[in-house]
Design a protein around this motif. Structure first.
Motif, PDB file in Angstrom:
ATOM      1  N   ALA A 230       0.832  -1.206   0.000  1.00 55.82           N
ATOM      2  CA  ALA A 230       0.000   0.000   0.000  1.00 55.82           C
ATOM      3  C   ALA A 230       0.868   1.257   0.000  1.00 55.82           C
ATOM      4  CB  ALA A 230      -0.931  -0.006   1.202  1.00 55.82           C
ATOM      5  N   GLY A 268      -4.314   1.348  -3.052  1.00 53.10           N
ATOM      6  CA  GLY A 268      -3.532   1.474  -1.830  1.00 53.10           C
ATOM      7  C   GLY A 268      -4.399   1.712  -0.605  1.00 53.10           C
ATOM      8  N   LEU A 271      -6.176  -1.470   0.449  1.00 49.86           N
ATOM      9  CA  LEU A 271      -5.287  -2.364   1.196  1.00 49.86           C
ATOM     10  C   LEU A 271      -5.168  -1.926   2.652  1.00 49.86           C
ATOM     11  CD1 LEU A 271      -2.390  -2.934  -1.376  1.00 49.86           C
ATOM     12  CD2 LEU A 271      -3.785  -4.736  -0.348  1.00 49.86           C
ATOM     13  N   ALA A 288       1.946   3.329   5.732  1.00 50.99           N
ATOM     14  CA  ALA A 288       0.879   3.283   4.729  1.00 50.99           C
ATOM     15  C   ALA A 288      -0.324   4.096   5.190  1.00 50.99           C
ATOM     16  CB  ALA A 288       0.475   1.838   4.453  1.00 50.99           C
TER      17      ALA A 288
END
Length: 409
Positions: A230, A268, A271, A288
């Motif tokens: 991600a 992303g 995730l 992330a």
């Protein structure tokens, strides 16, 4: 033979990695050092011969040449084996030359052998799999180049002494932590190349993402693997806006967010949303989450800076405050929440502990400029320019210095 197409660094790196994987499958992990030397010699042959006669099957050509070089090496080493064993070694039963989808991960896990020290695992893998130079690895880890060279040499000797064939990991999650570290450094170098010319290595970035996808497929339950992928996707999404029409780097607060890749951001963020609830916080998942907050904000002013600051503090805690660069990033977030004076005081304390920390003067210059202290900002920009080896970043700092000087004239 066909007319030679342009051969970029990414293709050389990919061919070298695949050829190395084939030799390791053929001769075993205890021959790692010799296999790598053979591939390097074959690459030299390719550089000399391909401009005149480009092969129809570049990987096949490179593999065959590397095997010949390996055979030449083995023949000259009469002290290691007698004639019968040497003959068997030079004619091993090998698999057909079919590229295996997991070859790259196998080589990754070989280099990350648990009998190697962590520093040796990562340094060796960055050389063998990512194709980074010792100078690039040294810059990432902020240590002398000679130190990295010693780590790689010791690790290769240790791998050679381990013996046995190329190991298939006992389970998919084996050695996952150093593998994640390697992929992270690969991607970091891709987006902040050591020289800065070019400012981004697109092939290396794509390969790091490809390997992260492969890894997540093998361990779909790992929140850290999901977090790393991600983070890569969310960072890659900003690439189209990272360099302006004038060729200069654009910091996050100056980027045209309409140029960001919405598809990569969507993947992303998805995730992160799947991995984060209930997860044990790890460094890649936390980063992330920070990247997702930036990606979802329409501009710098509406970014959830208090949440980002809290995440950086959590990241410092999770990593044991061992990475001063994390603290440097936290100071930037703190400036957005508590003001520039508090952040500059934190920066002074950080400098006392880490006087040679890269980007410290660049961050100080930015904070001083934002606080309207243009004279001090200009001095800080000059120091940052002197300390920066990355060409793209140096040009950006020079541009900022000119702006500060013109505004104070």
């Amino acid at each position: 033979m066909t007319a030679p197409p342009p051969v970029g660094e990414g293709l050389w790196r990919d061919l070298a990695r695949q050829a190395l994987a084939r030799l390791l499958r053929a001769y075993g992990g205890d021959r790692f050092d010799r296999c790598e030397d053979a591939v390097q010699e074959a690459l030299l042959d390719a550089h000399r011969q391909w401009p005149e006669q480009y092969p129809d099957d570049p990987l096949g050509w490179l593999t065959v040449t590397a095997r010949r070089r390996y055979a030449d090496q083995a023949r000259s080493d009469a002290r290691r084996r007698d004639r019968e064993v040497r003959t068997a070694l030079l004619s091993p039963p090998v698999e057909p030359d079919v590229v295996q989808s997991d070859d790259s991960l196998l080589v990754l896990r070989l280099c990350c052998h648990p009998d190697l020290p962590r520093s040796g695992q990562v340094a060796l893998t960055l050389r063998a799999v990512a194709g980074l130079t010792t100078a690039q690895i040294a810059t990432v880890y902020q240590v002398p180049e000679a130190t990295i060279a010693q780590r790689i040499t010791r690790a290769k000797r240790r791998v050679s002494r381990l013996g046995g064939p190329l190991p298939a990991p006992g389970h998919a999650a084996e050695r996952i932590t150093p593998v994640l570290d390697v992929l992270y450094v690969m991607f970091t170098e891709a987006h902040h190349t050591t020289s800065g010319a070019p400012p981004r290595d697109a092939d290396l970035a794509a390969e790091a993402i490809r390997l992260a996808r492969l890894l997540l497929r093998s361990v779909p339950e790992s929140t850290e693997v999901a977090g790393l992928l991600a983070l890569m996707l969310l960072t890659e999404a900003r690439h189209p806006a990272r360099v302006g029409p004038d060729g200069l780097l654009k910091p996050l607060d100056e980027q045209d967010r309409s140029l960001w890749d919405g598809e990569l951001i969507g993947e992303g963020v998805a995730l992160v949303e799947r991995a984060a609830p209930g997860a044990q916080p790890g460094p890649y998942l936390i980063q992330a989450c920070i990247a997702a907050l930036h990606a979802e904000a329409p501009d710098t002013g509406s970014t959830d800076w208090p949440e980002i600051l809290a995440l950086y503090r959590l990241l410092e805690h999770v990593t044991g405050r061992a990475n001063p660069t994390i603290t440097l990033n936290r100071v930037v977030a703190q400036a957005m929440v508590a003001g520039h004076d508090a952040a500059l005081a934190e920066l002074a304390a950080l400098e006392a502990d880490h006087p040679d920390l890269p980007r410290l003067d660049a961050v100080r210059a930015h904070l001083l400029e934002s606080a309207g202290r243009t004279g001090e900002a200009a001095d800080a920009y000059r120091r940052a320019i002197t300390a920066t080896v990355n060409l793209a970043e140096r040009n950006h700092l020079r541009h900022r210095l000119r702006q500060v000087l013109s505004s104070s004239a």
